[in-house]
Design a protein around this motif. Structure first.
Motif, PDB file in Angstrom:
ATOM      1  N   ARG A 131       0.828  -1.204   0.000  1.00 54.53           N
ATOM      2  CA  ARG A 131       0.000   0.000   0.000  1.00 54.53           C
ATOM      3  C   ARG A 131       0.864   1.256   0.000  1.00 54.53           C
ATOM      4  NH1 ARG A 131      -3.358   0.729   5.265  1.00 54.53           N
ATOM      5  NH2 ARG A 131      -1.309   1.484   5.942  1.00 54.53           N
ATOM      6  N   TYR A 182      -8.377  -1.567  -5.743  1.00 53.76           N
ATOM      7  CA  TYR A 182      -9.615  -2.312  -5.525  1.00 53.76           C
ATOM      8  C   TYR A 182     -10.793  -1.479  -6.000  1.00 53.76           C
ATOM      9  CZ  TYR A 182      -6.971  -5.535  -2.577  1.00 53.76           C
ATOM     10  OH  TYR A 182      -6.072  -6.458  -2.114  1.00 53.76           O
ATOM     11  N   LYS A 226     -16.554  -0.508  -4.351  1.00 54.20           N
ATOM     12  CA  LYS A 226     -17.483  -1.302  -3.550  1.00 54.20           C
ATOM     13  C   LYS A 226     -17.077  -2.770  -3.561  1.00 54.20           C
ATOM     14  CE  LYS A 226     -21.384   1.815  -4.396  1.00 54.20           C
ATOM     15  NZ  LYS A 226     -22.787   1.920  -4.876  1.00 54.20           N
ATOM     16  N   ALA A 227     -15.777  -2.995  -3.435  1.00 52.01           N
ATOM     17  CA  ALA A 227     -15.272  -4.363  -3.497  1.00 52.01           C
ATOM     18  C   ALA A 227     -15.638  -5.133  -2.237  1.00 52.01           C
ATOM     19  CB  ALA A 227     -13.757  -4.352  -3.665  1.00 52.01           C
ATOM     20  N   ALA A 228     -15.976  -6.398  -2.423  1.00 52.04           N
ATOM     21  CA  ALA A 228     -16.243  -7.285  -1.297  1.00 52.04           C
ATOM     22  C   ALA A 228     -14.931  -7.624  -0.597  1.00 52.04           C
ATOM     23  CB  ALA A 228     -16.936  -8.554  -1.790  1.00 52.04           C
ATOM     24  N   PRO A 229     -14.988  -8.066   0.663  1.00 48.55           N
ATOM     25  CA  PRO A 229     -13.744  -8.367   1.390  1.00 48.55           C
ATOM     26  C   PRO A 229     -12.886  -9.428   0.712  1.00 48.55           C
ATOM     27  CG  PRO A 229     -15.597  -8.216   2.900  1.00 48.55           C
ATOM     28  CD  PRO A 229     -16.176  -8.175   1.530  1.00 48.55           C
ATOM     29  N   ASP A 230     -13.512 -10.376   0.003  1.00 53.10           N
ATOM     30  CA  ASP A 230     -12.749 -11.438  -0.635  1.00 53.10           C
ATOM     31  C   ASP A 230     -12.464 -11.159  -2.106  1.00 53.10           C
ATOM     32  OD1 ASP A 230     -15.364 -11.573  -1.403  1.00 53.10           O
ATOM     33  OD2 ASP A 230     -15.496 -13.770  -1.339  1.00 53.10           O
ATOM     34  N   GLU A 231     -12.776  -9.964  -2.577  1.00 53.99           N
ATOM     35  CA  GLU A 231     -12.559  -9.641  -3.988  1.00 53.99           C
ATOM     36  C   GLU A 231     -11.098  -9.260  -4.216  1.00 53.99           C
ATOM     37  OE1 GLU A 231     -14.150  -6.424  -7.332  1.00 53.99           O
ATOM     38  OE2 GLU A 231     -15.348  -6.875  -5.546  1.00 53.99           O
ATOM     39  N   SER A 272      -7.646  -7.636  -6.000  1.00 48.95           N
ATOM     40  CA  SER A 272      -7.341  -6.357  -6.629  1.00 48.95           C
ATOM     41  C   SER A 272      -7.220  -6.535  -8.137  1.00 48.95           C
ATOM     42  CB  SER A 272      -6.033  -5.799  -6.064  1.00 48.95           C
ATOM     43  OG  SER A 272      -4.971  -6.705  -6.316  1.00 48.95           O
TER      44      SER A 272
END
Length: 720
Positions: free
Chosen positions: A255, A283, A286-291, A293
């Motif tokens: 990051r 990302y 509105k990415a899901a936690p398991d989505e 990058s």
């Protein structure tokens, strides 16, 4: 036949003493026995994940183990670990034919190995105070050893990062999201940097090869030699906000947000043929936690973009899908080149060694402290006289400031500039009340020449950088005041000579010029001007003219050539200087110095103007410790505990340390050393002067100045 060839049980022996050895002296006239060799099995495990073509290797004090030379280590082979527990360790084995006519000392190390070029990079190595040893009476039944531990059950791992032997170290710094957004809305980005190795296309009929090959980590150790030859590039990262050590970067990058201070650390065998690909990931909003990058953009840094030892780059980032310009980003780089003129080996190191049995050190600041006047005597800082006087008064170490002259001589001096008074030499006596006055001959120090050398007028004086003068020119300077002495003229002449400014660093190690006891160490502060948060250069200095690698190399070469067995420590306020001192050698410890936190103007470098950032940087780069200002420690007394947790030590300096009660308090806090002024006095008497001022004589004033100098020498030599 010798017992170790067929022993079936472990045995332990004691080192043969002098009395035992004397039995062999009686038969010394007999022919020397033939040396017997044994195929000795070595086995070691490590829980540290290995990258690419990293291997375990052995180094030791015999020919087959390379005699501690980093380029001649013995590479071990990986084998299956058959531990009963479900461990994740990696096992390496080797059978080495060692001589049995002496005790064999050895250490394990992790190396990057290129079998095609037969090149070795020391990545990590064991740094126990005493190496492992195979006694002459030991047999071959031994437990499989653990990398970094003499005792398998030990909790501490004695392993340090290697230094630049043949490889070049390159560091990129990406601080505070340095992105220039063109038409896109700002967003959080993750950056993955991949070194790429350029090779010429192979000559094949009807077939061309891609000239650029990625130096990706090898997933399987059974790779071809050509693949391994391209792997001599290791990339590690650390965030100065919270990282304690360097680690391999994740596949999606690290990051690089507005508050992140990311540092990329590359160890490269072929820096001139290595380019860098920057891949940016992000990302969805509105990415899901398991989505996962997605690839946002990419850019390149060519090896021709990196000039000198340091610099700043602006990089164009193209869209990963349309390949059109997307954003611009900037980064700062530092290049650390290996210093091949000195000899560093793997036999021993004191970079991070400190025994808890040692008492805290008393360190004489610039010898006997800032220049001060006591009666008619002037006790001058950073002179041979000051160093010897501090040693006589039981200083454990003396602190000296070093910098380079125009002809690259390493001189001892504190200020970055020389202050030349514009007044006539007739008024030098008026300046004696506040300054330590120096007389300069007008033939070499005319005002026009000073301005041509880079001098700048400031009020009633001209400020000229020290690096604008050659050493021979500085030797023409004559002090107007001395400390009195007694004895014959020969002794007095040496006494006065030792009080002149600008001694060479090598003279401090010369026993004929400075009779320091062998137990007195030297803390060498390497001066390098920095910019502050207002954009001004430190202490009226200017941008340095020397290349940073050249500058540090000269200091290290003097120490390795002349220091001998004397204890030496390096320190600096400049983070890059400290990093270079750490990675250009593996023997002497390095300290990062920090200013007082309450100063209204701090250094612009974010790595040192914040205490937590400085502590993490020192831990990541594996410095010996940090050098704090006294008030900082009083306001944050827990900082020393934090430093100890990071396996570092702390030394304290500041004006308050002249008080013996304050020094005792700092030692109870855990400081391993206290630096203070006037170590030669318990009552701290005397008046501190405002520093040096240089006066230029003339034809009209030369006789007057000469009479003052001769009168001063006569008076001070006659006292006793």
């Amino acid at each position: 036949m010798h017992r170790w060839f067929f022993a079936n049980e472990r045995e332990y022996c004691q080192v043969r003493g002098i009395d035992d050895a004397s039995a062999f002296d009686a038969n010394s006239d007999k022919a020397e026995p033939e040396i017997v060799y044994t195929d000795w099995p070595f086995c070691v495990t490590t829980a540290k994940p290995l990258q690419g073509n990293e291997y375990l290797a052995i180094t030791g004090n015999c020919d087959v183990l390379g005699n501690w030379q980093p380029k001649s280590v013995h590479i071990m082979q990986a084998s299956d670990c058959k531990c009963q527990c479900a461990c994740q360790c990696i096992k390496f084995e080797a059978t080495v034919r060692i001589p049995r006519n002496k005790d064999i000392e050895y250490r394990y190390c992790i190396v990057g190995y290129d079998p095609l070029a037969d090149n070795v990079i020391i990545r990590f190595w064991e740094v126990m105070e005493h190496p492992r040893i195979i006694r002459m009476c030991h047999n071959m039944l031994r437990h499989c050893e653990v990398f970094g531990k003499i005792d398998r059950n030990a909790t501490d791992i004695n392993v340090d990062r290697g230094w630049a032997t043949t490889e070049t170290i390159v560091q990129f710094r990406i601080f505070n999201a340095p992105f220039l957004w063109l038409k896109q809305a700002p967003r959080l980005l993750y950056i993955y940097i991949q070194p790429m190795f350029e090779t010429p296309p192979e000559r094949c009929l009807g077939r061309t090869m891609d000239p650029v090959r990625l130096t990706m980590p090898i997933t399987c150790r059974r790779s071809t030699i050509n693949q391994q030859n391209l792997q001599m590039a290791f990339t590690e990262v650390a965030n100065l906000n919270f990282s304690e050590s360097l680690h391999m970067q994740p596949k999606q990058g690290v990051r690089c947000g507005p508050h992140d201070l990311q540092m990329y650390h590359f160890s490269l065998a072929h820096p001139l043929e290595t380019l860098y690909r920057l891949d940016l990931y992000t990302y969805a909003h509105k990415a899901a936690p398991d989505e996962p990058s997605y690839h946002y953009g990419y850019g390149f840094v060519q090896p021709t973009d990196l000039h000198g030892s340091e610099g700043w780059l602006r990089i164009n980032i193209n869209c990963a899908s349309t390949h059109r310009p997307l954003i611009e980003m900037s980064l700062t780089y530092l290049i650390i080149r290996p210093l091949e003129s000195i000899r560093c080996d793997l036999s021993v190191t004191y970079e991070r060694f400190w025994s808890e049995k040692h008492l805290p050190m008393e360190i004489g600041h610039r010898g006997t402290g800032n220049t001060y006047r006591l009666g008619d005597d002037v006790y001058r800082e950073n002179t041979m006289f000051a160093f010897n006087r501090a040693a006589v008064h039981n200083a454990d170490m003396i602190e000296v400031d070093v910098m380079l002259t125009k002809d690259a001589q390493v001189v001892i001096y504190h200020d970055f500039v020389l202050k030349f008074a514009l007044c006539s030499a007739w008024c030098v006596e008026k300046l004696l009340t506040e300054y330590d006055v120096m007389i300069c001959p007008f033939e070499h120090f005319s005002r026009n020449r000073l301005l041509a050398m880079g001098g700048r007028k400031r009020g009633d004086s001209i400020l000229v950088p020290v690096e604008s003068f050659c050493y021979d020119e500085l030797q023409l300077v004559q002090p107007l005041r001395y400390v009195s002495a007694s004895g014959c003229s020969t002794v007095c002449e040496r006494h006065l000579l030792n009080q002149k400014p600008f001694p060479l660093l090598r003279d401090v190690f010369n026993k004929d010029m400075l009779s320091l006891p062998p137990n007195v160490g030297i803390n060498i502060e390497v001066k390098w001007p920095q910019q502050d948060t207002k954009g001004c250069w430190q202490r009226h200095s200017s941008k340095p003219k020397f290349d940073r690698n050249f500058y540090v190399d000269k200091v290290i070469e003097v120490v390795f050539r002349y220091a001998g067995n004397r204890r030496v420590m390096f320190s600096s306020f400049d983070a890059d200087i400290c990093i270079m001192l750490r990675y250009k050698q593996n023997f002497y410890p390095v300290l990062l110095m920090v200013q007082a936190a309450e100063l209204p103007v701090q250094f612009a470098d974010q790595r040192v103007n914040n205490m937590e950032n400085a502590a993490f940087l020192a831990s990541i780069m594996e410095f010996f410790g940090m050098n704090f200002y006294t008030s900082t420690l009083f306001k944050q007394p827990l900082i020393l505990g934090h430093i100890k947790e990071l396996h570092m030590q702390g030394i304290v300096w500041g004006s308050e340390t002249t008080d013996a009660k304050i020094r005792d308090k700092l030692k109870r806090y855990g400081a391993v050393g206290v630096t203070y002024d006037r170590i030669d006095q318990q009552n701290q008497v005397g008046e501190e002067l405002r520093g040096y001022v240089y006066c230029i004589d003339s034809i009209a004033t030369r006789n007057h100045v000469k009479n003052l100098l001769e009168s001063e020498k006569l008076i001070k030599c006659a006292k006793g």
